[in-house]
Write a protein that holds these residues in place. Structure first.
Motif, PDB file in Angstrom:
ATOM      1  N   PHE A  30     -28.558  22.388  13.371  1.00 15.61           N
ATOM      2  CA  PHE A  30     -29.003  21.530  14.471  1.00 15.61           C
ATOM      3  C   PHE A  30     -29.980  22.249  15.408  1.00 15.61           C
ATOM      4  N   SER A  31     -30.177  23.537  15.198  1.00 17.57           N
ATOM      5  CA  SER A  31     -31.080  24.298  16.061  1.00 17.57           C
ATOM      6  C   SER A  31     -32.475  23.679  16.061  1.00 17.57           C
ATOM      7  N   GLY A  32     -32.988  23.398  17.261  1.00 19.55           N
ATOM      8  CA  GLY A  32     -34.297  22.772  17.392  1.00 19.55           C
ATOM      9  C   GLY A  32     -34.260  21.259  17.359  1.00 19.55           C
ATOM     10  N   LEU A  37     -32.314  14.678  19.758  1.00 11.42           N
ATOM     11  CA  LEU A  37     -31.121  13.838  19.693  1.00 11.42           C
ATOM     12  C   LEU A  37     -30.794  13.232  21.051  1.00 11.42           C
ATOM     13  N   LYS A  38     -30.902  14.013  22.090  1.00 16.55           N
ATOM     14  CA  LYS A  38     -30.566  13.517  23.426  1.00 16.55           C
ATOM     15  C   LYS A  38     -31.524  12.420  23.881  1.00 16.55           C
ATOM     16  N   THR A  39     -32.785  12.483  23.461  1.00 16.55           N
ATOM     17  CA  THR A  39     -33.731  11.439  23.859  1.00 16.55           C
ATOM     18  C   THR A  39     -33.437  10.111  23.154  1.00 16.55           C
ATOM     19  N   LYS A  40     -32.677  10.164  22.067  1.00 17.93           N
ATOM     20  CA  LYS A  40     -32.403   8.957  21.284  1.00 17.93           C
ATOM     21  C   LYS A  40     -30.960   8.468  21.433  1.00 17.93           C
ATOM     22  N   GLU A  41     -30.187   9.064  22.333  1.00 16.32           N
ATOM     23  CA  GLU A  41     -28.751   8.832  22.309  1.00 16.32           C
ATOM     24  C   GLU A  41     -28.347   7.377  22.552  1.00 16.32           C
ATOM     25  N   LEU A  42     -29.127   6.626  23.299  1.00 14.67           N
ATOM     26  CA  LEU A  42     -28.769   5.227  23.563  1.00 14.67           C
ATOM     27  C   LEU A  42     -29.682   4.242  22.845  1.00 14.67           C
ATOM     28  N   HIS A  43     -30.438   4.744  21.879  1.00 12.08           N
ATOM     29  CA  HIS A  43     -31.289   3.852  21.086  1.00 12.08           C
ATOM     30  C   HIS A  43     -30.417   2.946  20.213  1.00 12.08           C
ATOM     31  N   LYS A  44     -30.831   1.722  20.063  1.00 11.31           N
ATOM     32  CA  LYS A  44     -30.106   0.783  19.219  1.00 11.31           C
ATOM     33  C   LYS A  44     -30.521   0.964  17.753  1.00 11.31           C
ATOM     34  N   GLY A  45     -29.708   0.422  16.859  1.00 14.93           N
ATOM     35  CA  GLY A  45     -30.056   0.441  15.437  1.00 14.93           C
ATOM     36  C   GLY A  45     -29.805   1.768  14.749  1.00 14.93           C
ATOM     37  N   ARG A  46     -28.963   2.624  15.350  1.00 11.84           N
ATOM     38  CA  ARG A  46     -28.685   3.924  14.744  1.00 11.84           C
ATOM     39  C   ARG A  46     -27.216   4.039  14.306  1.00 11.84           C
ATOM     40  N   GLN A  47     -26.605   2.912  14.011  1.00 12.57           N
ATOM     41  CA  GLN A  47     -25.226   2.942  13.526  1.00 12.57           C
ATOM     42  C   GLN A  47     -25.180   3.539  12.120  1.00 12.57           C
ATOM     43  N   SER A  48     -24.084   4.203  11.821  1.00 10.00           N
ATOM     44  CA  SER A  48     -23.919   4.799  10.500  1.00 10.00           C
ATOM     45  C   SER A  48     -22.521   4.519   9.965  1.00 10.00           C
ATOM     46  N   ASP A  49     -22.400   4.595   8.657  1.00  8.44           N
ATOM     47  CA  ASP A  49     -21.095   4.435   8.022  1.00  8.44           C
ATOM     48  C   ASP A  49     -20.464   5.814   7.854  1.00  8.44           C
ATOM     49  N   TYR A  50     -19.189   5.825   7.583  1.00  8.04           N
ATOM     50  CA  TYR A  50     -18.467   7.070   7.350  1.00  8.04           C
ATOM     51  C   TYR A  50     -17.994   7.123   5.903  1.00  8.04           C
ATOM     52  N   VAL A  51     -17.662   8.319   5.430  1.00  9.93           N
ATOM     53  CA  VAL A  51     -17.162   8.489   4.067  1.00  9.93           C
ATOM     54  C   VAL A  51     -15.652   8.318   4.096  1.00  9.93           C
ATOM     55  N   ARG A  52     -15.152   7.358   3.362  1.00  6.40           N
ATOM     56  CA  ARG A  52     -13.720   7.081   3.344  1.00  6.40           C
ATOM     57  C   ARG A  52     -12.973   8.068   2.452  1.00  6.40           C
ATOM     58  N   ASN A  69     -20.725  10.454   9.991  1.00  6.65           N
ATOM     59  CA  ASN A  69     -22.066  11.010   9.896  1.00  6.65           C
ATOM     60  C   ASN A  69     -22.252  12.052  11.006  1.00  6.65           C
ATOM     61  N   PRO A  70     -22.720  13.263  10.692  1.00  4.34           N
ATOM     62  CA  PRO A  70     -22.787  14.317  11.707  1.00  4.34           C
ATOM     63  C   PRO A  70     -23.722  14.007  12.875  1.00  4.34           C
ATOM     64  N   ILE A  71     -24.766  13.200  12.630  1.00  4.63           N
ATOM     65  CA  ILE A  71     -25.669  12.842  13.723  1.00  4.63           C
ATOM     66  C   ILE A  71     -24.952  11.917  14.702  1.00  4.63           C
ATOM     67  N   SER A  72     -24.287  10.910  14.194  1.00  3.97           N
ATOM     68  CA  SER A  72     -23.535   9.988  15.052  1.00  3.97           C
ATOM     69  C   SER A  72     -22.403  10.710  15.770  1.00  3.97           C
ATOM     70  N   TYR A  73     -21.742  11.604  15.056  1.00  3.69           N
ATOM     71  CA  TYR A  73     -20.609  12.334  15.628  1.00  3.69           C
ATOM     72  C   TYR A  73     -21.059  13.294  16.734  1.00  3.69           C
ATOM     73  N   GLU A 482     -33.740  13.232  11.422  1.00  2.00           N
ATOM     74  CA  GLU A 482     -32.684  14.192  11.706  1.00  2.00           C
ATOM     75  C   GLU A 482     -32.139  14.810  10.419  1.00  2.00           C
ATOM     76  N   PHE A 483     -31.960  13.983   9.388  1.00  2.30           N
ATOM     77  CA  PHE A 483     -31.457  14.498   8.117  1.00  2.30           C
ATOM     78  C   PHE A 483     -32.466  15.454   7.481  1.00  2.30           C
ATOM     79  N   GLN A 484     -33.748  15.116   7.607  1.00  2.39           N
ATOM     80  CA  GLN A 484     -34.760  16.005   7.041  1.00  2.39           C
ATOM     81  C   GLN A 484     -34.725  17.367   7.739  1.00  2.39           C
TER      82      GLN A 484
END
Length: 537
Positions: A30-32, A37-52, A69-73, A482-484
């Motif tokens: 996550f370095s850098g 991430l903080k600038t996008k924290e309340l952006h809509k449309g960034r929901q993710s699913d989890y691995v069951r 998802n580590p970004i959502s978490y 973020e994943f890239q």
């Protein structure tokens, strides 16, 4: 939890997964990225699913865990860290709680330690004081029933929170946590994930707030009470007071869309034991087995006693106590291993909830260079994987595959193919990582496609594949950037070597006392915490 990285690095994956699933590398990856991430924290449309993760229960039934998802978490962990003073004050304000989270040490496997239910006997006895009767009950389906909006209700008050539900609200700022939690589960408002440590803190925050409300509204009926996560033991002076208190409890829980578990509700005499007598007795026998003058026959008798109790009580909990005892006496170092080993192999077939502990004992013996019955373990694992894989019993499958891999018991091409066809990302990512580490010869026939999704329930597979060079496809979806970033850092989320290296040390136990949900205390260790937390999942 003053440091968000504790929750991220050691609290992302459910503790019920094998130790090769690790998020320790995420801080580096996550370095850098944090500022973005903080600038996008309340952006809509960034929901993710989890691995069951289809896990086991001590009574043979099933329950689901989830890896977010580590970004959502990140946003959930960051909020808790920024508001830790408020979380800690809430925990400390509870008049009932005996499950107040303790922040783990840097050397602990989990960032949050929940006191074991085994501590209830001594702590609750003090809290219940002179009570003549005890109202025993619990919250039905606690984690799966938590309404995410109840987070803000608990923090700001129900009426105030309902009047302003905006995530950008300055006044009702816990709306943000509601928003972040929902983003970890495809915007679902019903339930919170079982497994990640941040959600333990959220659930305890809500429950601690309810404790104070219940105590205030019972008109002085309560003499003393103890709550362990969702289990209540309320001390009262009469059965009439118990009924009145139960009514208040029902009303308070219903206000938060939670409900009493009627099947586990009863009023009992205060002289009745709070902890199961069999568990106390078996722990005492465990200490005797650990004595200096023990003999092989003593170990076998203790195992037979545990197996017999498990059959009588329809629970694997006695088996898990027995397996921790085998760890305490360092069975993997002893010649007694060859006598006990067949017991462990047979237990795999009838006690699924104990497969993880058995696998850990085998891995410990392998790590210190001792011999195991390689053909016996391989045959047993293959038989059981063939049984559980079509049923999507992820717990049995991933633990047995992990045991095979770290024991260098080869996976056949047919088994690799069968695992690759399972659509669970925990399973598929495990096989891909094993291939990349040279533990599997055959390249898994898993189709990833030209674009790798970042917000569906395959995110773990896609991230492992891209970060390790298994696939060169580009990421797609709302979290692609973020994943890239973390893939370019070659983040490692599955590591077979780290655990095996750590347990090579003679003073390191096979079964971690801080990974599996109870405090690091060898004198009090009955039952893993998720058994005790919610037997009704």
């Amino acid at each position: 939890m003053k440091d968000r990285w504790g929750l991220i690095q050691r609290g992302l994956f459910p503790e019920t997964l094998p130790p090769c699933y690790t998020s320790i590398d995420l801080k580096r990856a996550f370095s850098g990225l944090v500022r973005t991430l903080k600038t996008k924290e309340l952006h809509k449309g960034r929901q993710s699913d989890y691995v069951r993760y289809n896990g086991t229960k001590h009574d043979g039934s099933r329950r689901y865990f989830g890896t977010p998802n580590p970004i959502s978490y990140f946003y959930v962990a960051n909020f808790i860290a920024n508001h830790w003073v408020e979380f800690e004050a809430r925990f400390n304000s509870s008049p009932f709680s005996v499950s107040t989270p303790r922040i783990g040490k840097p050397t602990d496997d989990r960032p949050v330690i929940i006191p074991s239910l085994s501590e209830l006997t001594t702590v609750a006895s003090k809290k219940l004081g002179r009570s003549a009767f005890i109202l025993k009950t619990d919250i039905a389906q606690f984690f799966p029933s938590i309404y995410t909006h109840a987070i803000a209700w608990s923090a700001h008050g129900v009426d105030i929170a309902k009047a302003d539900t905006s995530p950008t609200s300055v006044t009702n700022y816990f709306n943000q946590l509601d928003f972040f939690v929902r983003n970890c589960q495809l915007a679902e408002t019903r339930g919170v994930l079982v497994g990640p440590d941040a959600f333990r803190l959220v659930s305890e925050y809500i429950a601690s707030g309810l404790d104070s409300e219940i105590f205030a509204d019972t008109g002085g009926h309560i003499i003393g009470a103890a709550r362990h996560v969702d289990d209540y033991y309320i001390g009262l002076g009469s059965e009439i007071a118990a009924l009145a208190t139960l009514s208040v409890l029902r009303d308070k829980l219903q206000r938060y869309s939670l409900h009493i578990n009627d099947a586990k509700t009863k009023t009992m005499l205060s002289t009745e034991p709070l902890n199961d007598i069999w568990a106390q007795s078996l722990r005492r026998e465990s200490r005797e087995v650990g004595g200096y003058f023990r003999q092989t026959d003593d170990i076998i008798l203790f195992l037979d006693r545990s197996l017999d109790l498990a059959k009588q009580l329809y629970t694997d909990s006695p088996i898990k106590i027995a397996l921790r005892t085998m760890d305490k006496i360092k069975l993997y170092n002893l010649s007694d291993w060859e006598v006990v080993e067949p017991y462990l192999q047979r237990a795999l077939f009838h006690h699924s909830h104990s497969i993880d502990y058995i696998a850990l004992l085998v891995a410990k013996r392998v790590s210190i260079g001792k011999q195991i019955d390689r053909e016996g373990w391989r045959a047993a694992a293959y038989d059981l994987i063939a049984r559980h894989l079509p049923l999507n019993h992820h717990h049995e499958v991933v633990w047995l595959v992990w045991m095979l891999l770290v024991s260098r018991l080869a996976l056949s091409d047919q088994l690799v193919d069968a695992l690759s066809q399972n659509d669970n990302a925990h399973v598929q990512a495990l096989v891909v990582a094993a291939y990349l580490d040279g533990l599997v010869d055959r390249r898994p026939p898993i189709r990833l496609g030209a674009r790798l999704a970042t917000t569906d329930n395959r995110w773990l597979l896609n991230l492992v594949a891209r970060a390790r060079g298994y696939s060169g496809a580009a990421f797609s979806g709302a979290l692609a950037g973020e994943f890239q970033h973390i893939a370019d850092k070659h983040v490692k989320l599955i590591d077979f070597k780290a655990h095996m290296k750590s347990v090579q040390l003679g003073n390191v136990q096979a079964i971690s006392r801080t990974r599996y949900g109870y405090d690091n205390d060898d004198e009090e260790e009955d039952g893993d915490n998720w058994d005790d937390i919610n037997e009704v999942f």
